[in-house]
Design an enzyme around this catalytic site. Structure first.
Site, PDB file in Angstrom:
ATOM      1  N   PHE A 155      -0.544  -2.593  -9.885  1.00  0.00           N
ATOM      2  CA  PHE A 155      -0.863  -3.870 -10.323  1.00  0.00           C
ATOM      3  C   PHE A 155       0.433  -4.695  -9.699  1.00  0.00           C
ATOM      4  O   PHE A 155      -0.062  -5.961  -9.709  1.00  0.00           O
ATOM      5  CB  PHE A 155      -1.562  -3.905 -11.278  1.00  0.00           C
ATOM      6  CG  PHE A 155      -0.525  -4.141 -12.423  1.00  0.00           C
ATOM      7  CD1 PHE A 155      -0.007  -5.410 -12.622  1.00  0.00           C
ATOM      8  CD2 PHE A 155      -0.033  -2.983 -13.251  1.00  0.00           C
ATOM      9  CE1 PHE A 155       0.975  -5.735 -13.593  1.00  0.00           C
ATOM     10  CE2 PHE A 155       0.816  -3.442 -14.321  1.00  0.00           C
ATOM     11  CZ  PHE A 155       1.123  -4.557 -14.391  1.00  0.00           C
ATOM     12  N   LYS A 179      -5.762   2.983  -1.258  1.00  0.00           N
ATOM     13  CA  LYS A 179      -6.567   2.399  -2.436  1.00  0.00           C
ATOM     14  C   LYS A 179      -5.883   1.601  -3.289  1.00  0.00           C
ATOM     15  O   LYS A 179      -4.637   2.196  -4.037  1.00  0.00           O
ATOM     16  CB  LYS A 179      -6.751   3.798  -3.229  1.00  0.00           C
ATOM     17  CG  LYS A 179      -7.956   3.785  -4.127  1.00  0.00           C
ATOM     18  CD  LYS A 179      -7.814   3.430  -5.813  1.00  0.00           C
ATOM     19  CE  LYS A 179      -6.758   3.574  -6.541  1.00  0.00           C
ATOM     20  NZ  LYS A 179      -6.857   2.260  -7.413  1.00  0.00           N
ATOM     21  N   GLU A 182      -6.909  -1.340  -8.840  1.00  0.00           N
ATOM     22  CA  GLU A 182      -8.466  -2.302  -9.279  1.00  0.00           C
ATOM     23  C   GLU A 182      -8.028  -3.171 -10.032  1.00  0.00           C
ATOM     24  O   GLU A 182      -9.040  -4.122 -10.302  1.00  0.00           O
ATOM     25  CB  GLU A 182      -9.237  -1.112  -9.957  1.00  0.00           C
ATOM     26  CG  GLU A 182      -8.763  -0.586 -11.368  1.00  0.00           C
ATOM     27  CD  GLU A 182      -7.601   0.452 -11.247  1.00  0.00           C
ATOM     28  OE1 GLU A 182      -6.847   0.616 -10.363  1.00  0.00           O
ATOM     29  OE2 GLU A 182      -7.772   1.033 -12.358  1.00  0.00           O
ATOM     30  N   SER A 232       2.795   4.467 -12.414  1.00  0.00           N
ATOM     31  CA  SER A 232       3.518   5.133 -13.593  1.00  0.00           C
ATOM     32  C   SER A 232       3.969   6.496 -13.172  1.00  0.00           C
ATOM     33  O   SER A 232       3.318   7.441 -12.424  1.00  0.00           O
ATOM     34  CB  SER A 232       2.331   4.877 -14.661  1.00  0.00           C
ATOM     35  OG  SER A 232       1.299   5.702 -14.292  1.00  0.00           O
ATOM     36  N   CYS A 287       9.056  -2.900 -11.439  1.00  0.00           N
ATOM     37  CA  CYS A 287       9.708  -1.497 -11.813  1.00  0.00           C
ATOM     38  C   CYS A 287      11.397  -1.700 -11.671  1.00  0.00           C
ATOM     39  O   CYS A 287      11.944  -0.764 -12.111  1.00  0.00           O
ATOM     40  CB  CYS A 287       9.379  -0.583 -10.662  1.00  0.00           C
ATOM     41  SG  CYS A 287       9.825  -0.764  -9.106  1.00  0.00           S
ATOM     42  N   GLU A 387       8.554   3.058 -21.279  1.00  0.00           N
ATOM     43  CA  GLU A 387       8.792   1.837 -20.527  1.00  0.00           C
ATOM     44  C   GLU A 387       7.997   0.767 -20.916  1.00  0.00           C
ATOM     45  O   GLU A 387       6.450   0.701 -21.053  1.00  0.00           O
ATOM     46  CB  GLU A 387       8.414   2.300 -18.744  1.00  0.00           C
ATOM     47  CG  GLU A 387       8.565   1.241 -18.015  1.00  0.00           C
ATOM     48  CD  GLU A 387       7.885   1.546 -16.808  1.00  0.00           C
ATOM     49  OE1 GLU A 387       7.063   2.323 -16.468  1.00  0.00           O
ATOM     50  OE2 GLU A 387       8.482   0.926 -15.692  1.00  0.00           O
TER      51      GLU A 387
END
Ligand code: NAD
Length: 502
Positions: A155, A179, A182, A232, A287, A387
């Site tokens: 995301f 993909k 979402e 992740s 990240c 994290e």
């Protein structure tokens, strides 16, 4: 979950058509500053997902033979369309993801740079040729596309990371099933629309939506040859194992805990400004965000100034001019970050700046957490081990640079790191000894530009080859070695029962 027809729905892209999913499972796409539902995203049915893969497989037959120049011209047009629509893309991204408008433009821009590079792919995909490997025999290699490739994205960079993937895969002659996350699929879909407008033929790029089931289908599907994942460590490890088990190439770029080392000889004001931007920008949801700062020796006395600088940052909606720190992506993300802050306090870290429950006028419902700083953090604490992926900075102390390097190398993650110093010798020592993929020297977020590849060490990456740049050309192609001899009409044939070519 049920579909509400009055809201816009996010479409699937199958065989060049944007289609409404027939699923009964939908999820809201929510503005994280206001909780306004912007659209509903479907969790595609198995038939729809299989249709997307089948259309990519069919399109591969002709796309793989499309001339390099023709592919390049589509990507050249694509980069132009992204530029022309930059403001609209950034506004859409900011509304569904929360980051500030300038940062959203940066997200699109870093992806645009990959598109520009993809338009130049021809010279990177060249094979090799050795003349006369035996008498009258030449050997050469063809770097050919794999077939249908798939991409699964997170995301936090809904423009840049999809653009790390499909432009390079398509430029090298593959077809693609994407993909997106979402949580914020809308800007990704707008980028996909522009790709079609640029001339990407039907079936070459397809999009499905969903969660774990969609990801598992992509990992298992026998017609998919390679899977690129960014997200992740937990999910990436699963994707790597599952895709590899079904014989696919996989590259998984995963979680992080990025440390900066500050030596006392560093340029103080530059360093503090860089640290604050890299720790709290995008609300820490990068990240490559710096989430741990190790102050070495006398640099420990800079801590009060660091806290004061962080306190001045403006928390607000990403669409408001002057905002420094936008909301977290979801209510669940906010609750998790607040819980981790509570853990830090309970485990004995010193909370120097508490960002919980900030007052943000006009946005009472936003998922806001303001800059938060802990000092006296130890390696055993939950806030150090997890994290956090929020605007929370852990400050640690070290007596020497080597002690700081040892802390970083002992952390399981190896995504990004930075050192701040005026000493070339110290910086070089750091560069040599540190086991981290992206290393910054007085550069807080050293994301490589697309002529290089993104990388990562240890738990931050699985797979040999990174996204974009030269490495991804290898990832998206397979080498065929051709050994060829051509006979003159008058040559006499000899039976040769050895394997030697002469
Ligand atoms: P995530 O792992 O939750 O989601 C990534 C993708 O996996 C999404 O498309 C999601 O739908 C899917 N997914 C989620 N749960 C799944 C499951 N149980 N099974 C299969 N698929 C599943 O990551 P996120 O929260 O969207 O993104 C944040 C994470 O991504 C952070 O850990 C961050 O460090 C990492 N990240 C890494 C890089 C990098 O280059 N190393 C870049 C950006 C983000």
């Amino acid at each position: 979950m049920t579909a509400t027809r009055t809201l816009p729905t996010v479409k699937l892209l199958i065989g060049g058509e944007f289609v409404e999913s027939q699923t009964t499972e939908w999820r809201d796409v929510v503005n994280p500053a206001t909780q306004e539902v912007l659209a509903r995203v479907p969790f595609a049915t198995v038939d729809e997902m299989n249709a997307a893969v089948a259309s990519a497989r069919e399109a591969f037959k002709s796309w793989r033979k499309t001339p390099i120049g023709a592919r390049a011209r589509i990507l050249l047009k694509y980069q132009q369309l992204i530029r022309e629509n930059m403001q609209e893309l950034a506004a859409l991204l900011s509304a569904e993801q929360g980051k500030t408008l300038p940062d959203a433009e940066g997200d699109v821009f870093r992806g645009l740079e990959v598109v520009e590079h993809a338009a130049n792919i021809g010279s990177l995909q060249l094979g090799e040729l050795a003349n006369n490997v035996a008498g009258g025999v030449d050997t050469y290699t063809l770097n050919q596309p794999l077939g249908v490739c798939a991409g699964i994205t997170p995301f936090n960079f809904p423009a840049m990371i999809p653009l790390w993937m499909f432009p390079m895969a398509i430029a090298t002659g593959n077809t693609f099933v994407l993909k997106p996350s979402e949580q914020d699929p809308m800007v990704t879909m707008r980028l996909v629309e522009l790709a079609l407008e640029a001339g990407i033929p039907a079936g070459v790029l397809n999009v499905i939506h969903g969660g774990a089931d969609a990801v598992n289908l992509l990992c298992d599907h026998p017609d998919i040859k390679a899977v690129s994942f960014v997200g992740s460590t937990r999910v990436g490890t699963h994707v790597y194992e599952r895709a590899s088990l079904s014989g696919k190439r996989a590259q998984c770029m995963m979680g992080a805990k990025n440390h900066a080392i500050v030596l006392p000889d560093a340029h103080k004001q530059q360093t503090l400004a860089n640290l604050v931007g890299a720790c709290f920008g995008a609300a820490g949801q990068r990240c490559m965000a710096l989430s741990v700062v190790i102050l070495v020796g006398e640099a420990q006395s800079w801590l009060p100034e660091l806290v004061e600088k962080a306190r001045t940052l403006k928390v607000g909606a990403g669409s408001e001019p002057g905002t420094d720190v936008g909301p977290l992506i979801s209510r669940a993300a906010r609750a998790r970050v607040e819980e981790l802050i509570g853990c830090g306090v309970a485990e004995g870290a010193e909370l120097l700046l508490d960002g919980r429950n900030p007052q943000v006028p006009g946005y009472a419902d936003g998922n806001f957490v303001a800059p938060t700083i802990f000092s006296g953090v130890t390696r055993e604490m939950t806030i150090y081990r997890e994290e956090i992926f929020g605007p929370v900075l852990c400050v640690m102390q070290a007596a020497t640079m080597d002690e700081a390097i040892a802390i970083i190398n002992a952390n399981p993650n190896g995504n990004g790191t930075a050192i701040f110093t005026r000493s070339g010798a110290a910086a070089r020592h750091f560069q040599e000894e540190i086991d981290v993929g992206q290393v910054g020297i007085n550069v807080p977020i050293p994301v490589p530009v697309p002529i290089f590849s993104f990388t990562g060490s240890r738990a931050s990456k699985l797979g040999d080859l990174g996204p974009y740049g030269k490495q991804v050309v290898q990832f998206y192609t397979q080498t065929k070695t051709v050994t060829a001899r051509w006979f003159d009409e008058d040559e006499v044939g000899h039976v040769n029962t050895t394997i030697t070519l002469k």
